[in-house]
Design a protein around this motif. Structure first.
Motif, PDB file in Angstrom:
ATOM      1  N   SER A  66     -17.579  66.793 -40.073  1.00  0.00           N
ATOM      2  CA  SER A  66     -16.547  65.991 -39.412  1.00  0.00           C
ATOM      3  C   SER A  66     -16.880  65.868 -37.926  1.00  0.00           C
ATOM      4  O   SER A  66     -17.604  66.702 -37.364  1.00  0.00           O
ATOM      5  N   LEU A  67     -16.356  64.842 -37.302  1.00  0.00           N
ATOM      6  CA  LEU A  67     -16.567  64.689 -35.859  1.00  0.00           C
ATOM      7  C   LEU A  67     -15.933  65.849 -35.103  1.00  0.00           C
ATOM      8  O   LEU A  67     -16.455  66.277 -34.074  1.00  0.00           O
ATOM      9  N   GLU A  68     -14.830  66.358 -35.612  1.00  0.00           N
ATOM     10  CA  GLU A  68     -14.192  67.517 -34.986  1.00  0.00           C
ATOM     11  C   GLU A  68     -15.132  68.725 -35.028  1.00  0.00           C
ATOM     12  O   GLU A  68     -15.322  69.406 -34.018  1.00  0.00           O
ATOM     13  N   ASP A  69     -15.737  68.979 -36.199  1.00  0.00           N
ATOM     14  CA  ASP A  69     -16.700  70.080 -36.319  1.00  0.00           C
ATOM     15  C   ASP A  69     -17.900  69.860 -35.400  1.00  0.00           C
ATOM     16  O   ASP A  69     -18.400  70.793 -34.766  1.00  0.00           O
ATOM     17  N   MET A  70     -18.375  68.618 -35.347  1.00  0.00           N
ATOM     18  CA  MET A  70     -19.517  68.284 -34.515  1.00  0.00           C
ATOM     19  C   MET A  70     -19.221  68.573 -33.041  1.00  0.00           C
ATOM     20  O   MET A  70     -20.026  69.199 -32.350  1.00  0.00           O
ATOM     21  N   MET A  71     -18.054  68.144 -32.580  1.00  0.00           N
ATOM     22  CA  MET A  71     -17.711  68.338 -31.176  1.00  0.00           C
ATOM     23  C   MET A  71     -17.419  69.806 -30.866  1.00  0.00           C
ATOM     24  O   MET A  71     -17.743  70.281 -29.772  1.00  0.00           O
ATOM     25  N   MET A 129      -5.779  55.618 -31.371  1.00  0.00           N
ATOM     26  CA  MET A 129      -6.357  56.088 -32.614  1.00  0.00           C
ATOM     27  C   MET A 129      -6.988  57.466 -32.346  1.00  0.00           C
ATOM     28  O   MET A 129      -7.774  57.615 -31.424  1.00  0.00           O
ATOM     29  N   THR A 130      -6.637  58.422 -33.158  1.00  0.00           N
ATOM     30  CA  THR A 130      -7.220  59.754 -33.023  1.00  0.00           C
ATOM     31  C   THR A 130      -8.639  59.756 -33.577  1.00  0.00           C
ATOM     32  O   THR A 130      -9.033  58.843 -34.312  1.00  0.00           O
ATOM     33  N   ILE A 131      -9.378  60.788 -33.273  1.00  0.00           N
ATOM     34  CA  ILE A 131     -10.747  60.893 -33.778  1.00  0.00           C
ATOM     35  C   ILE A 131     -10.749  60.974 -35.309  1.00  0.00           C
ATOM     36  O   ILE A 131     -11.591  60.378 -35.979  1.00  0.00           O
ATOM     37  N   THR A 132      -9.763  61.654 -35.877  1.00  0.00           N
ATOM     38  CA  THR A 132      -9.662  61.757 -37.339  1.00  0.00           C
ATOM     39  C   THR A 132      -9.321  60.405 -37.949  1.00  0.00           C
ATOM     40  O   THR A 132      -9.884  60.026 -38.984  1.00  0.00           O
ATOM     41  N   ASP A 133      -8.396  59.661 -37.308  1.00  0.00           N
ATOM     42  CA  ASP A 133      -8.054  58.318 -37.793  1.00  0.00           C
ATOM     43  C   ASP A 133      -9.272  57.398 -37.733  1.00  0.00           C
ATOM     44  O   ASP A 133      -9.521  56.630 -38.669  1.00  0.00           O
ATOM     45  N   ALA A 134     -10.021  57.485 -36.643  1.00  0.00           N
ATOM     46  CA  ALA A 134     -11.213  56.647 -36.487  1.00  0.00           C
ATOM     47  C   ALA A 134     -12.239  56.970 -37.562  1.00  0.00           C
ATOM     48  O   ALA A 134     -12.865  56.066 -38.139  1.00  0.00           O
ATOM     49  N   GLN A 191     -11.678  58.262 -40.570  1.00  0.00           N
ATOM     50  CA  GLN A 191     -11.204  57.798 -41.881  1.00  0.00           C
ATOM     51  C   GLN A 191     -11.286  56.278 -41.988  1.00  0.00           C
ATOM     52  O   GLN A 191     -11.722  55.745 -43.015  1.00  0.00           O
ATOM     53  N   TRP A 192     -10.854  55.567 -40.941  1.00  0.00           N
ATOM     54  CA  TRP A 192     -10.905  54.104 -40.966  1.00  0.00           C
ATOM     55  C   TRP A 192     -12.340  53.625 -41.154  1.00  0.00           C
ATOM     56  O   TRP A 192     -12.611  52.738 -41.965  1.00  0.00           O
ATOM     57  N   THR A 193     -13.272  54.223 -40.410  1.00  0.00           N
ATOM     58  CA  THR A 193     -14.675  53.823 -40.486  1.00  0.00           C
ATOM     59  C   THR A 193     -15.226  54.038 -41.888  1.00  0.00           C
ATOM     60  O   THR A 193     -15.854  53.142 -42.468  1.00  0.00           O
TER      61      THR A 193
END
Length: 111
Positions: free
Chosen positions: A87-92, A1-6, A8-10
């Motif tokens: 987004s988690l991507e922006d955060m990281m 599961m990618t970080i983006t998938d995780a 969205q699923w959450t």
């Protein structure tokens, strides 16, 4: 599961359960509760609990609990980030930039 998938699923799962309605202060409370449970899981995995009222558990079971608690922390962090439209991507990316700038004078192979 990618970080983006995780992510969205959450958000989808929490929304279906009605858990996405909580504001930032309540969400922080949940995050801290889960962080405490993660701390307990790390302790149990690394040094044990040393309690006569708790049976010794196999390492595989302790690791499974550790991973689950990490997921609980991440789920609450995802929801907190969503409150602020981050987004988690922006955060990281921001985390990486901050640390790279802070330690710019040091040599690291993975920069």
């Amino acid at each position: 599961m990618t970080i983006t998938d995780a992510e969205q699923w959450t958000k989808t799962f929490y929304r279906k359960r009605g858990w996405s309605e909580y504001g930032p202060f309540i969400r922080m409370g949940f995050l801290m509760e889960e962080a405490g449970e993660l701390a307990r899981a790390v302790r149990a995995y690394e040094i044990g609990r040393d309690r006569p009222d708790e049976a010794k558990r196999p390492a595989a079971e302790l690791k499974k609990e550790l991973i689950e608690e990490m997921g609980d922390v991440m789920g609450n962090l995802i929801m907190l980030a969503g409150i602020y439209d981050v987004s988690l991507e922006d955060m990281m990316d921001a985390h990486r930039r901050k640390l790279t700038k802070r330690f710019a004078g040091e040599h690291h192979e993975d920069q």
